[in-house]
Scaffold this motif. Structure first.
Motif: not given
Length: 183
Positions: A129, A102, A95-96, A81, A70
């Motif tokens: 993402l 991400v 995570a998002c 991330w 990270w």
């Protein structure tokens, strides 16, 4: 008695022409007892792809609350991330929700393909993402570069990472499965 992590050292020199990033990093990498050499070397390659002043390895496999890598800012907010493998939908959502960007690097051949078939229709609602696939052959080539103490050179151009040492050279060309953000 619990098995201990194996420690590796890598002096990594990065020339990322795509981002205009040029720097050297002295890395200490702890290989978890359950982690393969291929996965550990992929962590180093992904570090090179995303390297920045504050990019760091985390406890990763040892801690469900942290990704593999990270980058945090001065306010302790997670800017990037980075995960390796095949996380479930719940982990991707988490995570998002916590990070500005991400990045997921999927690997593992057929099992990775099966994972993606199941996830492809579910990731559209996740903001920030980006999912990439790494070829199985690339993992084997990365493992061949591994030594307890490594001198690695990383060159990134047109989205391809060339990672080299005295042991040889490997082209890491992540295949984008989802997302559109630039590193």
């Amino acid at each position: 008695m619990a098995l201990k992590a194996t420690i590796y050292k890598a002096d990594l020199t990065i020339s990322d022409m795509d981002r205009g990033y040029y720097d050297s990093h002295s890395l200490t990498i702890a290989q978890h007892p359950s982690e393969t050499i291929e996965r550990m070397m992929l962590r180093i390659a992904v570090f090179a792809l995303h390297a920045g002043e504050y990019m760091a390895f985390t406890r990763g496999i040892s801690d469900d609350e942290e990704p593999d890598l990270w980058q945090k800012n001065f306010s302790d907010e997670i800017e990037q991330w980075i995960e390796l493998g095949e996380p479930d939908e719940k982990r991707l959502r988490k995570a998002c929700g916590r990070a500005g960007q991400v990045w997921l690097y999927n690997y593992g051949g057929r099992s990775a393909d099966i994972w993606w078939e199941g996830m492809a229709g579910k990731v559209g609602r996740f903001e920030h993402l980006n999912i990439f696939s790494i070829a199985t052959d690339t993992l084997a080539e990365l493992a061949a570069l591994c030594e307890r103490s490594m001198q690695l050179n990383a060159t990134v151009q047109d989205g391809v990472l060339w990672l080299s040492s005295e042991q040889g050279s490997v082209a890491v060309s992540p295949h984008r499965l989802y997302g559109s953000a630039e590193r």
